[in-house]
Each structure stands twice: as structure tokens, then as C-alpha cells.
Design a protein around this motif. Structure first.
Motif, PDB file in Angstrom:
ATOM      1  N   ALA A  14       0.850  -1.243  -0.011  1.00 48.70           N
ATOM      2  CA  ALA A  14       0.002   0.008  -0.024  1.00 48.70           C
ATOM      3  C   ALA A  14       0.845   1.391  -0.059  1.00 48.70           C
ATOM      4  CB  ALA A  14      -0.934  -0.137   1.247  1.00 48.70           C
ATOM      5  N   THR A  20       1.186   9.040   0.196  1.00 48.38           N
ATOM      6  CA  THR A  20      -0.189   9.526  -0.068  1.00 48.38           C
ATOM      7  C   THR A  20      -0.290  11.081   0.104  1.00 48.38           C
ATOM      8  OG1 THR A  20      -1.123   7.559   1.184  1.00 48.38           O
ATOM      9  CG2 THR A  20      -2.548   9.540   1.154  1.00 48.38           C
ATOM     10  N   GLU A  46     -11.454   6.498  -6.408  1.00 49.74           N
ATOM     11  CA  GLU A  46     -11.386   6.238  -5.046  1.00 49.74           C
ATOM     12  C   GLU A  46     -10.965   4.897  -5.134  1.00 49.74           C
ATOM     13  OE1 GLU A  46     -12.322   7.901  -2.172  1.00 49.74           O
ATOM     14  OE2 GLU A  46     -12.629   9.597  -3.679  1.00 49.74           O
ATOM     15  N   GLU A  47     -10.504   4.458  -3.749  1.00 42.98           N
ATOM     16  CA  GLU A  47      -9.842   2.928  -3.818  1.00 42.98           C
ATOM     17  C   GLU A  47     -10.837   1.830  -4.175  1.00 42.98           C
ATOM     18  OE1 GLU A  47      -7.362   0.936  -0.307  1.00 42.98           O
ATOM     19  OE2 GLU A  47      -7.075   3.012  -0.482  1.00 42.98           O
ATOM     20  N   ASP A  48     -10.235   0.761  -4.993  1.00 42.04           N
ATOM     21  CA  ASP A  48     -11.235  -0.128  -5.406  1.00 42.04           C
ATOM     22  C   ASP A  48     -10.744  -1.534  -4.865  1.00 42.04           C
ATOM     23  OD1 ASP A  48     -12.935  -1.908  -6.827  1.00 42.04           O
ATOM     24  OD2 ASP A  48     -12.210  -1.286  -8.845  1.00 42.04           O
ATOM     25  N   SER A  49     -11.582  -2.105  -3.976  1.00 39.86           N
ATOM     26  CA  SER A  49     -11.029  -3.144  -3.234  1.00 39.86           C
ATOM     27  C   SER A  49     -10.965  -4.313  -4.294  1.00 39.86           C
ATOM     28  CB  SER A  49     -11.934  -3.677  -2.117  1.00 39.86           C
ATOM     29  OG  SER A  49     -13.577  -3.657  -2.408  1.00 39.86           O
ATOM     30  N   VAL A  55      -2.589   1.035  -6.484  1.00 41.34           N
ATOM     31  CA  VAL A  55      -2.224   2.024  -5.547  1.00 41.34           C
ATOM     32  C   VAL A  55      -2.545   3.492  -6.013  1.00 41.34           C
ATOM     33  CG1 VAL A  55      -0.656   0.799  -4.274  1.00 41.34           C
ATOM     34  CG2 VAL A  55       0.207   2.217  -6.181  1.00 41.34           C
TER      35      VAL A  55
END
Length: 113
Positions: A14, A20, A46-49, A55
């Protein structure tokens, strides 16, 4: 039909807090210096699981006005170059629709002649 610039980076680990923060700084700076406030600028998803190794990812639809395309694209490629340098150990892909853009260590991303 519109053309879009897509950008993404993936790796097994991550983002660090420092990475970040650097990304947030780059996005904020890019948006404040963007040449045409009425056009789409750098946009990160947005973060996508479902994509755990991704990243950084985003896209930008390029303007229809031919006089605006090159200034917008140059600005975006500079910003994506900064993003890549902020997260250098990731696998990056930057492309205009289906055309991959080359990377040069000293120049960054560019449109080939």
C-alpha cells in the motif's frame, strides 16, 4: 467520440503516509495551475477493493476544442510524471485510450513525434 488519458500504478504494498501526502500535494497543485478550469483535470479514483494491487488510478477526458488539447495534455502528463516520481517502485501504465505513452527517466511521460 472523446479521447481520455488513463493512468494507474500497481504494486503489492500500500501507499505510505508520505506517498499519500505527496499525491495529495500533486493533485492540489495540478488543479490550482490547470490552464482551463472549465475542462476536466487530473482525477484520481477512489480505492477499489476489487483491484487490491492498484495504488493510484484515474482518468481525464480531453477537451473537444483542438486548441485546448495540447496544453491540457502537456499539463496532465507533467502531473502524472510527478505522481510516478512520488511512487517510483510501482508498475505504471499511462495511455490515451489504447495507445500507451512512453516513459523517459529524465523527461517523464511524453507524446512521441
Amino acid at each position: 467520440m472523446s479521447t481520455s488519458l488513463y493512468y494507474d500504478a500497481s504494486r503489492a504494498t500500500a501507499l505510505t503516509p508520505a506517498e499519500t501526502a505527496a499525491i495529495e500535494r500533486i493533485v492540489t497543485g495540478q488543479q490550482s495551475a490547470f490552464p482551463y478550469p472549465d475542462e476536466e483535470s487530473l482525477f484520481l479514483y477512489e480505492e477499489d477493493s476489487s483491484e487490491p494491487d492498484t495504488v493510484v488510478a484515474g482518468s481525464t477526458k480531453l477537451p473537444f476544442d483542438p486548441d485546448r488539447v495540447m496544453p491540457v495534455l502537456e499539463h496532465l502528463l507533467g502531473s502524472v510524471t510527478e505522481l510516478r516520481r512520488a511512487v517510483p517502485d510501482a508498475q505504471w501504465r499511462v495511455h490515451l485510450d489504447d495507445f500507451d505513452l512512453p516513459w523517459d527517466e529524465s523527461e517523464g511521460y511524453f507524446l512521441p513525434s
